[in-house]
Scaffold this motif. Sequence first.
Motif, PDB file in Angstrom:
ATOM      1  N   LEU A   1      -8.491   6.299  11.175  1.00  0.00           N
ATOM      2  CA  LEU A   1      -9.172   6.644   9.925  1.00  0.00           C
ATOM      3  C   LEU A   1      -8.248   6.640   8.712  1.00  0.00           C
ATOM      4  O   LEU A   1      -8.683   6.976   7.607  1.00  0.00           O
ATOM      5  CB  LEU A   1      -9.819   8.033  10.052  1.00  0.00           C
ATOM      6  CG  LEU A   1     -10.805   8.210  11.208  1.00  0.00           C
ATOM      7  CD1 LEU A   1     -11.283   9.657  11.274  1.00  0.00           C
ATOM      8  CD2 LEU A   1     -11.978   7.260  11.085  1.00  0.00           C
ATOM      9  N   THR A   2      -6.979   6.264   8.891  1.00  0.00           N
ATOM     10  CA  THR A   2      -6.006   6.319   7.797  1.00  0.00           C
ATOM     11  C   THR A   2      -5.024   5.157   7.904  1.00  0.00           C
ATOM     12  O   THR A   2      -4.514   4.871   8.988  1.00  0.00           O
ATOM     13  CB  THR A   2      -5.193   7.637   7.853  1.00  0.00           C
ATOM     14  OG1 THR A   2      -6.083   8.727   8.039  1.00  0.00           O
ATOM     15  CG2 THR A   2      -4.393   7.846   6.585  1.00  0.00           C
ATOM     16  N   PHE A   3      -4.760   4.493   6.780  1.00  0.00           N
ATOM     17  CA  PHE A   3      -3.756   3.432   6.757  1.00  0.00           C
ATOM     18  C   PHE A   3      -3.072   3.405   5.391  1.00  0.00           C
ATOM     19  O   PHE A   3      -3.587   3.933   4.409  1.00  0.00           O
ATOM     20  CB  PHE A   3      -4.374   2.062   7.063  1.00  0.00           C
ATOM     21  CG  PHE A   3      -5.283   1.536   5.996  1.00  0.00           C
ATOM     22  CD1 PHE A   3      -4.808   0.741   4.964  1.00  0.00           C
ATOM     23  CD2 PHE A   3      -6.635   1.847   6.009  1.00  0.00           C
ATOM     24  CE1 PHE A   3      -5.653   0.259   3.974  1.00  0.00           C
ATOM     25  CE2 PHE A   3      -7.504   1.378   5.030  1.00  0.00           C
ATOM     26  CZ  PHE A   3      -7.001   0.578   4.008  1.00  0.00           C
ATOM     27  N   THR A   4      -1.904   2.783   5.361  1.00  0.00           N
ATOM     28  CA  THR A   4      -1.183   2.562   4.108  1.00  0.00           C
ATOM     29  C   THR A   4      -1.077   1.061   3.910  1.00  0.00           C
ATOM     30  O   THR A   4      -0.714   0.325   4.829  1.00  0.00           O
ATOM     31  CB  THR A   4       0.225   3.194   4.150  1.00  0.00           C
ATOM     32  OG1 THR A   4       0.073   4.610   4.336  1.00  0.00           O
ATOM     33  CG2 THR A   4       0.991   2.934   2.865  1.00  0.00           C
ATOM     34  N   GLN A   5      -1.414   0.625   2.696  1.00  0.00           N
ATOM     35  CA  GLN A   5      -1.338  -0.789   2.341  1.00  0.00           C
ATOM     36  C   GLN A   5      -0.151  -0.963   1.397  1.00  0.00           C
ATOM     37  O   GLN A   5      -0.028  -0.227   0.411  1.00  0.00           O
ATOM     38  CB  GLN A   5      -2.649  -1.198   1.659  1.00  0.00           C
ATOM     39  CG  GLN A   5      -2.784  -2.665   1.375  1.00  0.00           C
ATOM     40  CD  GLN A   5      -4.151  -2.983   0.771  1.00  0.00           C
ATOM     41  OE1 GLN A   5      -4.634  -2.270  -0.097  1.00  0.00           O
ATOM     42  NE2 GLN A   5      -4.757  -4.059   1.228  1.00  0.00           N
ATOM     43  N   VAL A   6       0.716  -1.911   1.717  1.00  0.00           N
ATOM     44  CA  VAL A   6       1.887  -2.190   0.882  1.00  0.00           C
ATOM     45  C   VAL A   6       1.753  -3.620   0.369  1.00  0.00           C
ATOM     46  O   VAL A   6       1.715  -4.567   1.154  1.00  0.00           O
ATOM     47  CB  VAL A   6       3.202  -2.032   1.672  1.00  0.00           C
ATOM     48  CG1 VAL A   6       4.403  -2.248   0.752  1.00  0.00           C
ATOM     49  CG2 VAL A   6       3.271  -0.676   2.360  1.00  0.00           C
ATOM     50  N   ILE A   7       1.664  -3.755  -0.969  1.00  0.00           N
ATOM     51  CA  ILE A   7       1.555  -5.063  -1.612  1.00  0.00           C
ATOM     52  C   ILE A   7       2.634  -5.129  -2.681  1.00  0.00           C
ATOM     53  O   ILE A   7       2.643  -4.318  -3.619  1.00  0.00           O
ATOM     54  CB  ILE A   7       0.165  -5.279  -2.240  1.00  0.00           C
ATOM     55  CG1 ILE A   7      -0.937  -5.146  -1.186  1.00  0.00           C
ATOM     56  CG2 ILE A   7       0.109  -6.644  -2.928  1.00  0.00           C
ATOM     57  CD1 ILE A   7      -2.346  -5.163  -1.752  1.00  0.00           C
ATOM     58  N   LYS A   8       3.546  -6.081  -2.529  1.00  0.00           N
ATOM     59  CA  LYS A   8       4.654  -6.259  -3.474  1.00  0.00           C
ATOM     60  C   LYS A   8       5.388  -4.952  -3.744  1.00  0.00           C
ATOM     61  O   LYS A   8       5.718  -4.629  -4.879  1.00  0.00           O
ATOM     62  CB  LYS A   8       4.144  -6.880  -4.768  1.00  0.00           C
ATOM     63  CG  LYS A   8       3.581  -8.274  -4.594  1.00  0.00           C
ATOM     64  CD  LYS A   8       3.081  -8.854  -5.899  1.00  0.00           C
ATOM     65  CE  LYS A   8       2.476 -10.225  -5.649  1.00  0.00           C
ATOM     66  NZ  LYS A   8       1.878 -10.783  -6.856  1.00  0.00           N
ATOM     67  N   GLY A   9       5.595  -4.158  -2.709  1.00  0.00           N
ATOM     68  CA  GLY A   9       6.341  -2.903  -2.823  1.00  0.00           C
ATOM     69  C   GLY A   9       5.510  -1.692  -3.215  1.00  0.00           C
ATOM     70  O   GLY A   9       5.973  -0.563  -3.109  1.00  0.00           O
ATOM     71  N   ASP A  10       4.292  -1.901  -3.703  1.00  0.00           N
ATOM     72  CA  ASP A  10       3.418  -0.775  -4.073  1.00  0.00           C
ATOM     73  C   ASP A  10       2.696  -0.274  -2.827  1.00  0.00           C
ATOM     74  O   ASP A  10       2.016  -1.042  -2.149  1.00  0.00           O
ATOM     75  CB  ASP A  10       2.389  -1.201  -5.123  1.00  0.00           C
ATOM     76  CG  ASP A  10       3.010  -1.495  -6.475  1.00  0.00           C
ATOM     77  OD1 ASP A  10       4.058  -0.895  -6.795  1.00  0.00           O
ATOM     78  OD2 ASP A  10       2.449  -2.340  -7.201  1.00  0.00           O
ATOM     79  N   ARG A  11       2.847   1.033  -2.529  1.00  0.00           N
ATOM     80  CA  ARG A  11       2.256   1.657  -1.336  1.00  0.00           C
ATOM     81  C   ARG A  11       1.095   2.556  -1.740  1.00  0.00           C
ATOM     82  O   ARG A  11       1.253   3.406  -2.598  1.00  0.00           O
ATOM     83  CB  ARG A  11       3.289   2.521  -0.616  1.00  0.00           C
ATOM     84  CG  ARG A  11       4.529   1.817  -0.192  1.00  0.00           C
ATOM     85  CD  ARG A  11       5.539   2.793   0.414  1.00  0.00           C
ATOM     86  NE  ARG A  11       5.071   3.345   1.653  1.00  0.00           N
ATOM     87  CZ  ARG A  11       5.206   2.778   2.838  1.00  0.00           C
ATOM     88  NH1 ARG A  11       5.802   1.620   2.936  1.00  0.00           N
ATOM     89  NH2 ARG A  11       4.758   3.357   3.932  1.00  0.00           N
ATOM     90  N   THR A  12      -0.040   2.368  -1.087  1.00  0.00           N
ATOM     91  CA  THR A  12      -1.186   3.252  -1.293  1.00  0.00           C
ATOM     92  C   THR A  12      -1.762   3.606   0.067  1.00  0.00           C
ATOM     93  O   THR A  12      -1.987   2.726   0.893  1.00  0.00           O
ATOM     94  CB  THR A  12      -2.273   2.577  -2.157  1.00  0.00           C
ATOM     95  OG1 THR A  12      -1.692   2.125  -3.378  1.00  0.00           O
ATOM     96  CG2 THR A  12      -3.409   3.546  -2.469  1.00  0.00           C
ATOM     97  N   THR A  13      -2.002   4.896   0.269  1.00  0.00           N
ATOM     98  CA  THR A  13      -2.600   5.363   1.519  1.00  0.00           C
ATOM     99  C   THR A  13      -4.095   5.552   1.306  1.00  0.00           C
ATOM    100  O   THR A  13      -4.530   6.096   0.288  1.00  0.00           O
ATOM    101  CB  THR A  13      -1.936   6.675   1.979  1.00  0.00           C
ATOM    102  OG1 THR A  13      -0.548   6.399   2.227  1.00  0.00           O
ATOM    103  CG2 THR A  13      -2.571   7.220   3.250  1.00  0.00           C
TER     104      THR A  13
END
Length: 145
Positions: A115-127
Amino acid sequence: MNTRNIYTVIMLALGASSAALASADTSPKPGGVYQLKPGIYVAKGSDCGAPANAAIRQYDGQGLSTAHTRACKATVRSHKRGSSTYTIDQSCIDAGAGPAPRVMQRQQIVVQDALTFTQVIKGDRTTYRYCPVYQLPADLQKAVR
């Protein structure tokens, strides 16, 4: 009532309540590319009932779309067995509706649980965290049904 009868009554009551709880959730089980529960996820700190478009991700088992992309397909580039980190190339149609080109983006996805993940795009992390359908605004409820 003897101890055995009390135990039997308690177990029957627990079993009935567990079955009722289990039957209440009719949404799909975790699966797909990331073993996440399909549905709407919002950025940590966002309210499921009124998320900003930028805070929304929809997981359909194939990829993670946004309010401005659709038909996303993740291709796993690396994932070590037993690891929760995926490096992927994701291809999406670059529009919420209508004709548009398909765009490719390299991402890293770290799955904490179903139910939880972190997405990292070009160094920007969002959970992101999963939002149950009943907590979503009406327009998002329609999108996942």
